[in-house]
Design an enzyme around this catalytic site. Structure first.
Site, PDB file in Angstrom:
ATOM      1  N   ASN A   1       0.882  -1.175   0.000  1.00 30.58           N
ATOM      2  CA  ASN A   1       0.000   0.000   0.000  1.00 30.58           C
ATOM      3  C   ASN A   1       0.910   1.213   0.000  1.00 30.58           C
ATOM      4  OD1 ASN A   1      -1.798   2.055   0.475  1.00 30.58           O
ATOM      5  ND2 ASN A   1      -2.800   1.069   2.217  1.00 30.58           N
TER       6      ASN A   1
ATOM      7  N   GLU B   1      -8.210  -5.197   5.055  1.00 28.93           N
ATOM      8  CA  GLU B   1      -8.074  -4.855   3.637  1.00 28.93           C
ATOM      9  C   GLU B   1      -6.871  -5.558   3.006  1.00 28.93           C
ATOM     10  OE1 GLU B   1      -8.952  -0.743   5.156  1.00 28.93           O
ATOM     11  OE2 GLU B   1      -9.363  -0.408   3.039  1.00 28.93           O
TER      12      GLU B   1
ATOM     13  N   HIS C   1     -13.211   2.831  -0.351  1.00 29.17           N
ATOM     14  CA  HIS C   1     -13.222   1.805   0.704  1.00 29.17           C
ATOM     15  C   HIS C   1     -13.817   0.484   0.191  1.00 29.17           C
ATOM     16  CE1 HIS C   1     -13.563   4.973   4.200  1.00 29.17           C
ATOM     17  NE2 HIS C   1     -12.309   4.628   4.000  1.00 29.17           N
TER      18      HIS C   1
ATOM     19  N   ARG D   1      -2.537  -1.950  -3.561  1.00 31.63           N
ATOM     20  CA  ARG D   1      -3.734  -1.131  -3.400  1.00 31.63           C
ATOM     21  C   ARG D   1      -3.616   0.065  -4.352  1.00 31.63           C
ATOM     22  NH1 ARG D   1      -5.058   3.433   0.810  1.00 31.63           N
ATOM     23  NH2 ARG D   1      -7.269   3.652   0.360  1.00 31.63           N
TER      24      ARG D   1
ATOM     25  N   LEU E   1     -12.254  10.347  17.753  1.00 31.01           N
ATOM     26  CA  LEU E   1     -13.507  10.254  18.495  1.00 31.01           C
ATOM     27  C   LEU E   1     -13.290  10.033  19.992  1.00 31.01           C
ATOM     28  CD1 LEU E   1     -16.468  10.314  17.423  1.00 31.01           C
ATOM     29  CD2 LEU E   1     -16.507   7.904  18.010  1.00 31.01           C
TER      30      LEU E   1
ATOM     31  N   ARG F   1     -12.832  15.468   7.403  1.00 27.84           N
ATOM     32  CA  ARG F   1     -13.601  15.836   6.196  1.00 27.84           C
ATOM     33  C   ARG F   1     -15.048  16.114   6.552  1.00 27.84           C
ATOM     34  NH1 ARG F   1     -11.997  10.546   3.076  1.00 27.84           N
ATOM     35  NH2 ARG F   1      -9.902  10.494   3.931  1.00 27.84           N
TER      36      ARG F   1
HETATM   37  P1  ADP Z   1      -8.028   4.941   9.124  1.00 30.59           P
HETATM   38  O1  ADP Z   1      -9.300   5.410   8.511  1.00 30.59           O
HETATM   39  O2  ADP Z   1      -6.977   5.987   9.195  1.00 30.59           O
HETATM   40  O3  ADP Z   1      -7.554   3.588   8.643  1.00 30.59           O
HETATM   41  P2  ADP Z   1      -8.920   3.607  11.556  1.00 30.59           P
HETATM   42  O4  ADP Z   1      -9.892   2.713  10.898  1.00 30.59           O
HETATM   43  O5  ADP Z   1      -7.773   2.981  12.279  1.00 30.59           O
HETATM   44  O6  ADP Z   1      -8.365   4.747  10.649  1.00 30.59           O
HETATM   45  O7  ADP Z   1      -9.733   4.515  12.595  1.00 30.59           O
HETATM   46  C1  ADP Z   1      -9.084   5.500  13.344  1.00 30.59           C
HETATM   47  C2  ADP Z   1     -10.092   6.226  14.193  1.00 30.59           C
HETATM   48  O8  ADP Z   1     -10.804   5.289  14.988  1.00 30.59           O
HETATM   49  C3  ADP Z   1      -9.476   7.191  15.202  1.00 30.59           C
HETATM   50  O9  ADP Z   1      -9.248   8.456  14.646  1.00 30.59           O
HETATM   51  C4  ADP Z   1     -10.539   7.241  16.273  1.00 30.59           C
HETATM   52  O10 ADP Z   1     -11.470   8.278  15.963  1.00 30.59           O
HETATM   53  C5  ADP Z   1     -11.260   5.927  16.165  1.00 30.59           C
HETATM   54  N1  ADP Z   1     -11.006   5.035  17.305  1.00 30.59           N
HETATM   55  C6  ADP Z   1      -9.997   4.182  17.489  1.00 30.59           C
HETATM   56  N2  ADP Z   1     -10.117   3.542  18.674  1.00 30.59           N
HETATM   57  C7  ADP Z   1     -11.246   4.009  19.241  1.00 30.59           C
HETATM   58  C8  ADP Z   1     -11.913   3.745  20.467  1.00 30.59           C
HETATM   59  N3  ADP Z   1     -11.447   2.863  21.360  1.00 30.59           N
HETATM   60  N4  ADP Z   1     -13.064   4.429  20.703  1.00 30.59           N
HETATM   61  C9  ADP Z   1     -13.530   5.316  19.817  1.00 30.59           C
HETATM   62  N5  ADP Z   1     -12.947   5.601  18.650  1.00 30.59           N
HETATM   63  C10 ADP Z   1     -11.811   4.960  18.366  1.00 30.59           C
END
Ligand code: ADP
Length: 417
Positions: A8, A403, A192, A103, A295, A253
């Site tokens: 990737n 993925e 996605h 990817r 979050l 975004r």
């Molecule tokens: P990406 O889209 O960059 O691949 P991920 O799928 O790893 O990202 O998601 C990252 C996001 O997931 C973080 O920015 C956060 O908002 C959220 N996140 C990760 N762990 C938690 C958690 N335990 N509780 C709530 N939100 C979480």
């Protein structure tokens, strides 16, 4: 034993995973970054069966190696990766990849399935950079460099957009001037796709029914976020559009907004196209509304009574609900709803809030089951979990996405065809 290397590639970095395809286990993964900087970085992690585990046991240990050195370009990056394999294992001659899967973000309307990389395919990927100027050139740089490192094996491109090529014209057409749209290939593509495909197939296998029989929603909620309506294994609606900016509220975004806001900001604030692009892609969403794209931070701020965090969270959930309702209408109801990615896998409160009002559509979340799935919770074992009640007509699942594994599967299917 056949292995597939998954790559990737970004503009100044690439991630890789070596996956053994019989057991679908990751043997090694790594990250080469700061390519082109004065000092680059390489990280290589080896996964090995734990010495204490018995024959065939699924317990793995991991060892991580890090190096800092100049990495002028992607070709040099792949040399560093090969050295990391040679020094730390696993030995690539003992596990030679039978193919390399890449990817690629944008496949336009041309690529609807994983595709063997030929010189013509490279030209097409390059040409599609018009539609994905940040991603496709970086993906192509990875392909070109990886082909030098592995000249004798097939390379396969797996496109983020491919799964959504089944959208109907009614779903993918924007209501704008038809000639302009055609001239500039302006339509909805969706992204996605690799994750939505993987999760919907894993969910079908989990509930023990053919994917062809199921109506599904998949919420991929990470930093980027999208939801897809899937009918019989075919994507029929998805929330991202011409670019990954449309749809849900994301980390940075905006998702959907009235495009006239842009004209207004250009007129009133004198903002340039670059300013507006940065505003909507990098400084909006949760970050724009409440100061963090994560979050977890938003939840912590809510605990402290931060009003902007409360509002940001409400906007985030409101949009999820809106899409859930719209997509149930498109499908005429659902059999399975799945949540995946960082937020989807770890934030029970978001999952509950998104579906809270859908009892009329047969959706009933089991609060205890739901709160048992997430990081730090008992259900955080990387598996698939049911979070709906036994009475719920719609089965609601948390499905960890993978993925890289999906790219490896698709790559192997092309390479062995
Ligand atoms: P990406 O889209 O960059 O691949 P991920 O799928 O790893 O990202 O998601 C990252 C996001 O997931 C973080 O920015 C956060 O908002 C959220 N996140 C990760 N762990 C938690 C958690 N335990 N509780 C709530 N939100 C979480």
């Amino acid at each position: 034993m056949s292995t597939v290397l998954v790559v990737n590639s970004g503009s100044s970095s690439f991630k890789y995973q070596l996956i053994e395809m019989d057991g679908e286990t990751t043997l090694a993964s790594g990250l080469v970054e700061r390519i082109g900087d004065a000092e680059g970085r390489a990280k290589h992690t080896v996964f090995a069966p734990a010495a204490t585990a018995g024959e065939g046991a699924a317990t793995f240990t991991e060892a991580t190696y890090k190096r800092r050195l100049p990495i002028p370009d992607h070709t040099a990056g792949f040399r560093v990766m090969l050295e990391a394999f040679a020094e730390n294992g696993p030995a690539l001659d003992a596990h030679p990849p039978v193919a390399v899967g890449h990817r690629v973000v944008h496949g336009g309307a041309r690529f609807f399935e994983p595709t063997l990389v030929t010189p013509l395919v490279e030209i097409n990927i390059d040409e599609l950079s018009v539609l994905a100027p940040l991603h496709n050139p970086a993906n192509l740089a990875g392909i070109v460099a990886a082909k030098k490192a592995f000249p004798a094996v097939p390379h396969v491109a797996v496109f983020d957009t491919a799964f959504h090529q089944t959208l109907s014209p009614a779903a993918y057409t924007y209501a704008i001037d038809a000639k302009l749209a055609a001239d500039h290939r302006i339509r909805r593509y969706g992204f996605h796709g690799t994750s939505h495909k993987f999760v919907s197939e894993a969910a079908a296998a989990f509930v023990g029914r053919p994917v062809a029989e199921l109506k599904q929603l998949v919420f991929h909620l990470g930093n980027g976020a999208s939801v897809t309506a899937i009918d019989g294994g075919r994507s029929v609606e998805t929330s991202m559009g011409f670019t990954p900016l449309e749809g849900l509220v994301m980390g940075t975004r905006s998702g959907d907004l009235d495009p006239a806001i842009l004209f207004h900001l250009a007129r009133r604030e004198g903002m340039s196209i670059a300013d507006l692009d940065a505003l909507l892609n990098k400084r909006s969403g949760l970050l724009g509304m409440a100061g963090s794209n994560d979050l977890r931070d938003i939840r912590a701020a809510i605990e402290k009574g931060d009003a902007s965090a409360v509002l940001a969270y409400e906007v985030y959930v409101h949009r999820l609900r809106q899409y859930a309702g719209a997509y149930l209408a498109h499908l005429g109801g659902a059999d399975v709803i799945s949540f995946t990615a960082g937020v989807g896998e770890n934030a029970p409160h978001v999952r509950a809030a998104a579906l809270e009002t859908l009892a009329f559509a047969g959706v009933e979340i089991d609060a205890e089951r739901n709160h048992a799935v997430g990081r730090g919770a008992p259900g955080a074992d990387g598996g698939i979990h049911v979070i709906s009640t036994d009475e719920s007509r719609v089965i609601v699942l948390v499905v960890p996405t993978d993925e890289e594994l999906e790219i490896a599967r698709q790559t192997l299917s092309v390479a062995s065809a």
